[in-house]
Structure formats: structure tokens, C-alpha cells
Design an enzyme around this catalytic site. Structure first.
Site, short mmCIF file in Angstrom:
data_model
loop_
_atom_site.label_atom_id
_atom_site.label_comp_id
_atom_site.label_asym_id
_atom_site.label_seq_id
_atom_site.Cartn_x
_atom_site.Cartn_y
_atom_site.Cartn_z
N GLU A 101 -6.61 -2.06 -9.03
CA GLU A 101 -6.03 -2.68 -7.84
C GLU A 101 -7.09 -3.43 -7.02
O GLU A 101 -6.84 -4.49 -6.49
CB GLU A 101 -5.40 -1.58 -6.97
CG GLU A 101 -4.86 -2.07 -5.64
CD GLU A 101 -4.13 -0.98 -4.88
OE1 GLU A 101 -4.47 0.21 -5.07
OE2 GLU A 101 -3.21 -1.32 -4.11
N ASP A 155 2.60 -9.59 -6.53
CA ASP A 155 1.92 -9.19 -7.75
C ASP A 155 2.60 -9.84 -8.95
O ASP A 155 1.95 -10.36 -9.87
CB ASP A 155 1.98 -7.66 -7.93
CG ASP A 155 1.54 -6.89 -6.70
OD1 ASP A 155 1.83 -7.35 -5.58
OD2 ASP A 155 0.94 -5.81 -6.84
N HIS A 182 -3.15 -1.69 -11.79
CA HIS A 182 -2.44 -2.68 -10.98
C HIS A 182 -2.66 -4.01 -11.71
O HIS A 182 -3.80 -4.45 -11.81
CB HIS A 182 -3.12 -2.77 -9.63
CG HIS A 182 -2.29 -2.42 -8.46
ND1 HIS A 182 -1.90 -1.13 -8.18
CD2 HIS A 182 -1.80 -3.19 -7.44
CE1 HIS A 182 -1.21 -1.13 -7.04
NE2 HIS A 182 -1.12 -2.37 -6.57
N TRP A 217 4.38 -13.77 -1.58
CA TRP A 217 5.22 -12.68 -2.08
C TRP A 217 6.65 -13.21 -2.21
O TRP A 217 7.16 -13.41 -3.31
CB TRP A 217 5.13 -11.46 -1.15
CG TRP A 217 4.05 -10.51 -1.55
CD1 TRP A 217 4.22 -9.26 -2.08
CD2 TRP A 217 2.62 -10.72 -1.49
NE1 TRP A 217 2.99 -8.70 -2.36
CE2 TRP A 217 2.01 -9.56 -2.01
CE3 TRP A 217 1.81 -11.75 -1.08
CZ2 TRP A 217 0.62 -9.41 -2.10
CZ3 TRP A 217 0.42 -11.61 -1.17
CH2 TRP A 217 -0.15 -10.47 -1.68
N ARG A 246 0.81 6.39 -8.15
CA ARG A 246 0.91 6.99 -6.82
C ARG A 246 2.34 6.89 -6.28
O ARG A 246 3.22 6.32 -6.94
CB ARG A 246 -0.07 6.31 -5.86
CG ARG A 246 0.28 4.88 -5.54
CD ARG A 246 -0.71 4.30 -4.54
NE ARG A 246 -0.40 2.90 -4.26
CZ ARG A 246 -1.31 1.94 -4.22
NH1 ARG A 246 -2.59 2.21 -4.43
NH2 ARG A 246 -0.95 0.71 -3.92
N ASP A 247 2.53 7.39 -5.09
CA ASP A 247 3.88 7.34 -4.51
C ASP A 247 4.17 5.95 -3.97
O ASP A 247 4.24 5.73 -2.77
CB ASP A 247 4.02 8.40 -3.41
CG ASP A 247 2.96 8.24 -2.32
OD1 ASP A 247 2.11 7.33 -2.46
OD2 ASP A 247 2.99 8.99 -1.34
N GLU A 248 4.29 5.00 -4.88
CA GLU A 248 4.63 3.64 -4.50
C GLU A 248 5.48 3.05 -5.63
O GLU A 248 6.68 3.02 -5.52
CB GLU A 248 3.38 2.81 -4.23
CG GLU A 248 3.72 1.43 -3.71
CD GLU A 248 2.64 0.82 -2.84
OE1 GLU A 248 1.63 1.47 -2.59
OE2 GLU A 248 2.83 -0.33 -2.40
N ASP A 290 4.01 -2.39 -8.90
CA ASP A 290 2.60 -2.65 -8.59
C ASP A 290 1.70 -1.67 -9.33
O ASP A 290 0.62 -2.02 -9.78
CB ASP A 290 2.36 -2.57 -7.08
CG ASP A 290 2.79 -1.23 -6.48
OD1 ASP A 290 3.62 -0.55 -7.10
OD2 ASP A 290 2.30 -0.88 -5.40
C1 BGC Z 1 0.73 -2.75 -3.21
C2 BGC Z 1 0.45 -4.14 -3.66
C3 BGC Z 1 1.29 -5.06 -2.83
C4 BGC Z 1 0.76 -4.89 -1.43
C5 BGC Z 1 1.25 -5.84 -0.42
C6 BGC Z 1 0.30 -2.60 -1.80
O1 BGC Z 1 0.53 -1.36 -1.31
O2 BGC Z 1 0.16 -1.81 -4.03
O3 BGC Z 1 0.33 -4.34 -4.96
O4 BGC Z 1 1.39 -6.34 -3.26
O5 BGC Z 1 0.86 -3.58 -0.99
O6 BGC Z 1 0.16 -6.37 0.11
#
Ligand code: BGC
Length: 897
Positions: free
Chosen positions: A748, A490, A769, A542, A481-483, A477
Site C-alpha cells: 500500500e 485504486d 494493495h 476516485w 485488514r478490516d477494510e 483495496d
Molecule cells: C484505502 C485506499 C483508498 C483510500 C482512499 C484507504 O483506506 O486503503 O486504497 O483508496 O483509503 O484514499
């Protein structure tokens, strides 16, 4: 004689060194100058390096009457694990005389998962620098003190004779950099890539023939935590809890000698380990090098490794080792710093002019023992310092303690999302000393777009940079960041744009296996893949990516392999949704239901409407997929399911005047895109959509999901003018608003930064994003008009229908399809519209030229159109229809009014 076919690919790769037998599928393109399209082909494959006459063949298809030149599965005798095969193809076009045989190509087969490997996992186990890793991120120093140094692993071996070939098969739980006799092996970074290591680990194969020599040799590797045992995702713990607590290496070097003997060197308890300059390395936190601690010469023979520690060695176990299906992650480009200034505290701030993923390389030539710190951020705060709040716990910081002499300082096992870097600790710094190393999966460019509007051209590159910043082993995504997780929503909405922009066939094929590994026991597709320890699944738009992405790959590349491979998973998914929703409205089992994520405004789309629309879409695609795979009964069943969902949808959400519940733009976009509105109400529904856009001040109100369909739906219902109006809009929320506020990658959120409130909440505010960039496909499919015809296969036939508008005086671009380059260029001015198209061999198109007087449009030879039809891009307009084959064609006529 007809020229031989070209662009030979096996499993979408050029001469791959490791392919799973069930992924061996071939494609080629026809050379220019043929007589109009292949009607038969012949493939020959032989073991070894040559396809000599009369030698043993593993497969000879003989002459196969078929136009197929993509995704031809291997059906010869069983392939030998680890062996090389050479193949060639010839084609018949027009007459009875075949083309010459193509230049030979080759592939090497994946090692046998059990008998093929003699290596063991080696490492040093969990290393202490402090007793326990932190469970929550604290201040920077606290976090990184807990991170372990990277083990260096080495093994000396002796080669008794001259070498004819050598292959290194290597992987890690974690990340590795392989070394052989003082040199780096290959150029991939962040290898072996991210998979669910509990289920499947990719290995890479390198041709190291030129690196191995007779006599003493050293094979070595540095390993690091990476996704396996480092910080990953937004769980502020190190991933130890998810995969493992320390990196391990597995390597097997197979050397063939001139006397026909073989020597195999494997990771085992004969290896030794030590720590060197890399004091810690973490994907989210960054890296620290103490160059004075470097173990110079450690990877060459003659180095004294007697004080090195023994390694821990454990059997290979049952985890599946698979050949990396590619593409590997590499340093793809170097971007120089465009400016170097200082912030209010006197620290250097470098601007690379582009938000990107990778790291900074700094050429240093100063005093030894200098402590340099490089921090990374996407944007600057108002005072010119780095804005890092939106990185959450990711530290994105690299540190170096320098040694004597000049050095290129750069990390090896981390990744940062940034445009700006703050450099502290060195008193003199020149801009020319800094470059950003751009790192991502090596996905070749396949799309281009240019128009008379420079902001639109910038938007196009901004979308592509968003893809580059996030296609790193998995489609993440965001990269900062920490993700940094592989969210399916996406990816599915962007998949079509992604595959016009770049060759993502192999990239997505790999990720589809990640999705498979991440499926839930219920049969639900996950929301994220790899899914770590999260059990989120089934969210509408998703999880549906599990059907939509393989379908998109079929559409773009003619890839049936993925459809076959994942058909079982798709049917289980369909069963799961139907079990939960016997009334055919998808109200239940919606998981986290993110709905039209981050839609601005108040016209929220009912979650069950969005969910049901996607279910109907899945059913439609499944029916087509079943048909393609030769499962007519399934096709009929999915069509019946589709009809029931249609009826329930209309009943629940569509009024007799064609309006849709909630009246949101996304509701209309979904209803129209997924053909859920009865035919006789389509036109009025499209009118309602336009009214909704007008009511929003000619702005969009769509989030991640609706945005992907909005412009295509407008153009295909006669409202290209409104699509352009949204495109050209520069007030918030719009793409141009992002550009006007400094975006170089898609944000984003539409309101990532506003003059009124500055930055959005730092808890969720990425500036890279790609999801809202899914309008990219509209530029290719509609503005340029490069659209596959219904029922076509990998662009063998197009409906080439450009959509001029928006005040553009020209637009031109190309899509490098698996069959070759497709080009479209139009210009208009002084009441005239002209279009030039170029088609590769074997491709035909119905070219549609919109015109105020369609019957007066002419081609380059002055010929009139074959017919005149209604132009779907603008209400009441007409188009001239010409049939075109390979080559270049031009058409001119009066422009649309
Ligand atoms: C992400 C998104 C993801 C979403 C789910 C977020 O934290 O960055 O890109 O699809 O969560 O809704």
C-alpha cells in the site's frame, strides 16, 4: 473453405447459464488460415438445444457487411426468460465464400424478475449466542463468541420419473453453499458475491441434471453472514446496520422429466433448519468448526430431520434478482507451504512463500477433540511471530475441534489475506499437511511478460498477485485488514494493467453496476462501491473512475455495452462537477479529496490541479464516448467543455516556460498524460519533469494517482531512459525497494517497512494493495510495445512499438486479446536489435523498430522498411516502420545507441 470462427462468447462468458436480456452480446475470434480479416458476418440463434435447418430462428442477422466481431448486441425477437438458446456464427474473409458455421454455443436467459420466481426467503432470523453483537472489536474470544452459528437448511422432495434436465437457481442474503443428494453443487465459493443487497442480489444457476434422481432427493444449503450480515469494511460493527441481521436463502430447482412435465422445488415454509459443525463464519474474523457436531448425512435422503426447526419464511419482495454476470469466485490454485518452523513460543509458523487471499487447508489425522487454531498474517515480526497489528480489528483466525478420523480442515465462508499462518493446538504437524487455497474471482490470465532481469520478472508476478488477491467479487483495496472495500481510485488507476493481465471484462461489467447502485442523489459517483452506509462521493481520481473504467473496457474489449448502459450516469456526473465549478477549475465538490494519495516527499500536488486535470480527462473521454454512441451533439458539447477546462487549467497552472504549479512529478504526469499542456510547451514541460525526478535523486515522488502515468508519460516524451532509471531504482521509494524487502504483492505504501523505523503505522499498512502496481501497463504498452492504435477497436490495429532499455538484453510477452494472441519479443546484444511479433487473424499493426540506423532494418525476407520516422521513445532517435498482418514477423537492425 475458410475455417469457422472460434472462441465464441456471450456476455464475455462461455455458454453462460444466466444472462440478462440486455447483456446478451456476442463475440468471436477468427480462426487461423483465413485470408486476412472478416468483412462480413452472419449470426443465427434458435431457441433450444439445436440450430437445425429450417427450424424456428429467434434471430438471423443475414449477411452483415462489417468487420465487427466483438460486442455484437442481440437484436432478435424477445428472449424467453429461463430458456436456452443456441447460436452460431460464420464470416466472410476476402472472397465471396463464407466460412463454415462455427461450432454452436449457447446461453440461457435470466429468469423473469417477478413471474420467474416462486421461491421465498428462508432462514432462522437473528440468532443469539450472546444477547448482542459487540459494537466494537474486543479481544478475539469476545468478538467471536458473539458470532452466530451457520444454519443448515434442507428439504426432501420426490421425483416421480426420469429426469431430462435440472437447473438450480440459487442465492442468499449472505453466503451459501448448495448441496444436493450428499454432494456439493458447483465449485463457486463466497457466492452469490457482494452487491448492495438492498438494491440488487445476484443469483447463480447450476446445471444439476446429473445430481437429481428419480425417487427421493434432498436439496440443502448452508448459509453464512458474509458481506450481508457479517463484519464488513472498517466500521467495527457487524454489517447488520447496513444490510440485514441474519442470512437468508432463496432457491428454485426446476426439473424437467422425460414425460415433458416439470417439477419445481422452491425455498418455502416446508424447509427445516438446524445447526451443525460451523459454529461461526465471518469474512473478517474467520471460522470455527466443531467437527463432533457435524450433521452427517443431512443433505441426503433417509436422514432423520424430524427434530429440525421450522424456518422463518418471507416473501421474495421487490429486490432485483439478477443473473450473476460472472466470473464466480473459486479456489483457483493450491500453494504448498514452503517451510514450517516454530516461533519463540513454540507455535508452528508456516510460510507459503506468497502473499495471497484464501485460506489454509490442513490435513489432520490425530486425536479427536483436539482444538486447533490457525491464524493468518502477511508478514512476520522481528521475533518470527505473526505480525497482526496491521489487520486492525480483522481476526483472520480459523479454529477446529477435531472429531474421530482423518479430515481436511478448511473454512468455507471466510477469506484471509496472508503469506504466513500460525498453527497451534496440534502437537505434531508436517509441512506436507498444509496448503494455501488461493481464492479469487475466476479471471483468466491474458498477459505474460518475461525479461533478462529476474527481479523485473518478479515485479511482474508481484503485480499480478496483487490483482489476484483483491479481485474478489469486487476490486478491493486490500484483502486482509478490516477494510477490503471497492475503492474507485485504486481500481481506475489499475484498470488498464488489470485488463492486460487478466480477462476482467465481465468482472468490471458487474462492478460498474455496483458503482451505479452506489451513486449519490447529487449525481456524484461514489468513492467506494458497494458503498455500505457511507455517503462519500465525488473525490477526484476516485469518482472519475465512473467514466474511466467503462472507457478502459471499451479500449481493451471493444465493449460499447457498458458505455451505453452507464451513459446516463456519466452525464449526470459531468453535470454535477460542472454545476459546482462554473469557473472551470475544479475547486469545489471534491468530497474527501484524497489527492495523490500516499505520495512520498514534500512536493505535494495542489488538489484543485489534480481535480481539474481529471475533469478535463473526463470531458475528453465523454466526447469520444458520445461520438461512439452516435450522439454527435453531446460530443461537440463535451469538446467545448474540454476546451474551457483546458484554457482555465493553462491559465491557472501552466507558466509560459512550460513549468506546472507545484512542480510535482504528479502535476507533470497529469498535465502531459491528459494533454493539458499546450503543444509547443510539451517538450519543455517533459524536461521539467525529468529535472524534478533528478532533484528527487532519480526517485519517484508519486502516490496512487501520479504513479500510473509517470512511466508512460516519460516514454512518450522521449525519456524511456529515465522511465527505466525509475524502474531499476532500488532505493526507497521504488518498486524494487519493495521487492528487496520481501514483497510478493505490491504494498500500500512505499515505506510499508523501512530499516530505520520498521513497520509503518499499523492503522494503514497493507502489504497487498495493487494501486502502486499500475506501472504494469507500461511493461505491456511500452517495454513490449503492445499498444492499440488510436481509433482502433479492441486491438484490431496496433502500433507495435517496443521500448528497449534498462540494460535488458531481452523482453518477451503476450496479450491474449479478444481477437487472439498478440506476441512481442525483442532481444539486443553486440549492437544488434531484433524483434519478433505475432498477430492473430484480422489484426494488423504498424510495427516500429527503434534503431541507430532505421533505414537498414530488415524483415525476415530481407525487405526494407516502408518508411523511417522519428522514434518517440528516445530524443533524436529514429524507427523503421513496417506494415504487418496476421502471422509471425521478424525484424533486425542496428540497436539504438
Ligand atoms: C484505502 C485506499 C483508498 C483510500 C482512499 C484507504 O483506506 O486503503 O486504497 O483508496 O483509503 O484514499
Amino acid at each position: 473453405m475458410i475455417n469457422p470462427p472460434c472462441r465464441l462468447r456471450c456476455a464475455y462468458q462461455v455458454n453462460p447459464l444466466g444472462v440478462a436480456p440486455d447483456r446478451v452480446r456476442f463475440s468471436w475470434a477468427l480462426a487461423a488460415g483465413g485470408s486476412g480479416g472478416q468483412h462480413a458476418y452472419q449470426i443465427r440463434i434458435a431457441p433450444g438445444e439445436q440450430l437445425g435447418d429450417g427450424g424456428h430462428l429467434s434471430w438471423d442477422t443475414g449477411r452483415v457487411e462489417s468487420p465487427r466481431c466483438t460486442d455484437v448486441p442481440y437484436e432478435g425477437s424477445a428472449l424467453d426468460p429461463g430458456a436456452r438458446y443456441t447460436w452460431s456464427v460464420r464470416v466472410w474473409e476476402g472472397g465471396e465464400e463464407p466460412s463454415a458455421w462455427s461450432d454452436p454455443a449457447f446461453f440461457e436467459v435470466e429468469l423473469d424478475n417477478s413471474a420467474g420466481w416462486q421461491a421465498s426467503w428462508i432462514g432462522l432470523g437473528r440468532i443469539r449466542t450472546v444477547a448482542q453483537p459487540p459494537t466494537a472489536p474486543g479481544p478475539y474470544d469476545g468478538v467471536v463468541k458473539a458470532l452466530p452459528p451457520s444454519p443448515y437448511l434442507r428439504r426432501e422432495f420426490y421425483v416421480p420419473g426420469a429426469v431430462t434436465s435440472a437447473r438450480l437457481h440459487i442465492t442468499a442474503l449472505g453466503l451459501y453453499e448448495a448441496r444436493l443428494n450428499g454432494g456439493r453443487v458447483g465449485d463457486s465459493v463466497l457466492a452469490p458475491g457482494w452487491t448492495d443487497y438492498g438494491q440488487r442480489v445476484q443469483y447463480q444457476t447450476y446445471d444439476v441434471t446429473s445430481l437429481v434422481r428419480e425417487g427421493a432427493n434432498v436439496l440443502g444449503a448452508i448459509v453464512a453472514d458474509g458481506w450481508y450480515s457479517g463484519f464488513v469494511g472498517f466500521d467495527a460493527k457487524r454489517a447488520g446496520a447496513m444490510y440485514g441481521d441474519a442470512p437468508e436463502l432463496l432457491a428454485q430447482l426446476v426439473i424437467s422429466l422425460t414425460d415433458r412435465s416439470r417439477l419445481t422445488v422452491v425455498t418455502d415454509d416446508g424447509w427445516r433448519a438446524a445447526f451443525g459443525a460451523i459454529r461461526h463464519a465471518d469474512l473478517l474474523m474467520g471460522e470455527r468448526h466443531d467437527l463432533g457436531m457435524e450433521l452427517s448425512g443431512w443433505d441426503s435422503p433417509g436422514f432423520d430431520g424430524s427434530s429440525w426447526m421450522p424456518v422463518r419464511c418471507k416473501p421474495r419482495g421487490t429486490v432485483r434478482l439478477v443473473a450473476d454476470p460472472g466470473p464466480q469466485v473459486r479456489v483457483i490454485e493450491q500453494v504448498p507451504a514452503v517451510s514450517l518452523t516454530t516461533d519463540s513460543s513454540g507455535r508452528y509458523i508456516a510460510d507459503f512463500g506468497q502473499n495471497l487471499s484464501g485460506w489454509v487447508r490442513l490435513h489432520y489425522n490425530g486425536a479427536a477433540g483436539t482444538h486447533i487454531r490457525v491464524r493468518h498474517a502477511e508478514v512476520l515480526d522481528a521475533d518470527g511471530s505473526l505480525y497482526v497489528d496491521n489487520l486492525r480489528s480483522a481476526r483472520q483466525t480459523d479454529e477446529y475441534i477435531t472429531a474421530e478420523g482423518p479430515a481436511a480442515l478448511e473454512p468455507r465462508f471466510t477469506l484471509h489475506g496472508f503469506r504466513y499462518a500460525e498453527i497451534s493446538g496440534c502437537d505434531r504437524l508436517d509441512r506436507s499437511a498444509l496448503t494455501a487455497q488461493v481464492v479469487h474471482s475466476d479471471i483468466a490470465v491474458t498477459g505474460s511478460f518475461e525479461s533478462s532481469e529476474s527481479w523485473l520478472n518478479r515485479l511482474f508476478t508481484t503485480i499480478d498477485w496483487g490483482q489476484r488477491g483483491n479481485f474478489i467479487s469486487v476490486p478491493t483495496d486490500c484483502p486482509q485488514r478490516d477494510e477490503r472495500l471497492g475503492w474507485l481510485g485504486d481500481a481506475q488507476i489499475f484498470a488498464r494493467t488489470a485488463s492486460y493481465n487478466r480477462d476482467v471484462a465481465a468482472f468490471f461489467a458487474k462492478w460498474l453496476d455496483d458503482i451505479d447502485d452506489a451513486r449519490l442523489p447529487s449525481g456524484a459517483f461514489p468513492d467506494i462501491a458497494p458503498r455500505l452506509n457511507l455517503t462519500w462521493g465525488g473525490a477526484p481520481a476516485w469518482a472519475d473512475g465512473g467514466v474511466i473504467i467503462p472507457w478502459t473496457l471499451y479500449l481493451m474489449y471493444g465493449d460499447r455495452g457498458n458505455l451505453e448502459r452507464h451513459y446516463g450516469a456519466m452525464t449526470e456526473w459531468m453535470d454535477f462537477v460542472e454545476r459546482g465549478n462554473p469557473e472551470f477549475i475544479r475547486n469545489y465538490e471534491l468530497g474527501n479529496s484524497y489527492n495523490d494519495w500516499l505520495a512520498p516527499g514534500d512536493d505535494l500536488t495542489p488538489p484543485e490541479l489534480l481535480a481539474t486535470a481529471y475533469w478535463a480527462y473526463d470531458a475528453e473521454l465523454m466526447s469520444q464516448i458520445a461520438q461512439l454512441l452516435g450522439r454527435p451533439d453531446d460530443a461537440v458539447e463535451y469538446q467545448a467543455l474540454r476546451s474551457k477546462i483546458d484554457a482555465a487549467f493553462t491559465d491557472a497552472f501552466v507558466a509560459t516556460d512550460g513549468s506546472i504549479a507545484s512542480g510535482s512529478q504528479t502535476a507533470y504526469a497529469l498535465g502531459l498524460h491528459m494533454n493539458l499542456i499546450p503543444e509547443d510547451l510539451r517538450a519543455t514541460a517533459a524536461g521539467h519533469l525529468v529535472a524534478a525526478i533528478e532533484a528527487a535523486g532519480w526517485s519517484l515522488t508519486t502516490g496512487f494517482v501520479g504513479v500510473g502515468y509517470l512511466l508512460p508519460v516519460l516514454s512518450s516524451t522521449g525519456y524511456t531512459d529515465i522511465a527505466y532509471r525509475l524502474l531499476c531504482q532500488n532505493a526507497y521509494p521504488s518498486w524494487r525497494y519493495m521487492l528487496d524487502h520481501g514483497a510478493t504483492t505490491i504494498w500500500e505504501r512505499w515505506n510499508g517497512w523501512t530499516p530505520e523505523r520498521g513497520f509503518q503505522s499499523p492503522w494503514m499498512n497493507s502489504f497487498n494493495h495493487y494501486a502502486l502496481g499500475s506501472l504494469g501497463e507500461w511493461l505491456y504498452r511500452f517495454v513490449l510495445g503492445i499498444e492499440p492504435a488510436p481509433g482502433s477497436n479492441a486491438f484490431d490495429r496496433l502500433v507495435l512499438r517496443p521500448h528497449p532499455g534498462g540494460g535488458l538484453t531481452f523482453a518477451r510477452g503476450a496479450y491474449e486479446s479478444v481477437r487472439g494472441s498478440i506476441r512481442s519479443a525483442w532481444k539486443q546484444g553486440s549492437g544488434r536489435f531484433s524483434l519478433a511479433v505475432e498477430l492473430p487473424p484480422g489484426v494488423t499493426a504498424s510495427v516500429r523498430v527503434p534503431s541507430a540506423d532505421a533505414s537498414s532494418v530488415r524483415d525476415e525476407d530481407g525487405r526494407a522498411p516502408q518508411s523511417v520516422a522519428e522514434y518517440p521513445g528516445a530524443l533524436g532517435a529514429a524507427e523503421a516502420v513496417f506494415e504487418a498482418g496476421a502471422g509471425r514477423h521478424e525484424f533486425t537492425g542496428p540497436a539504438l545507441d
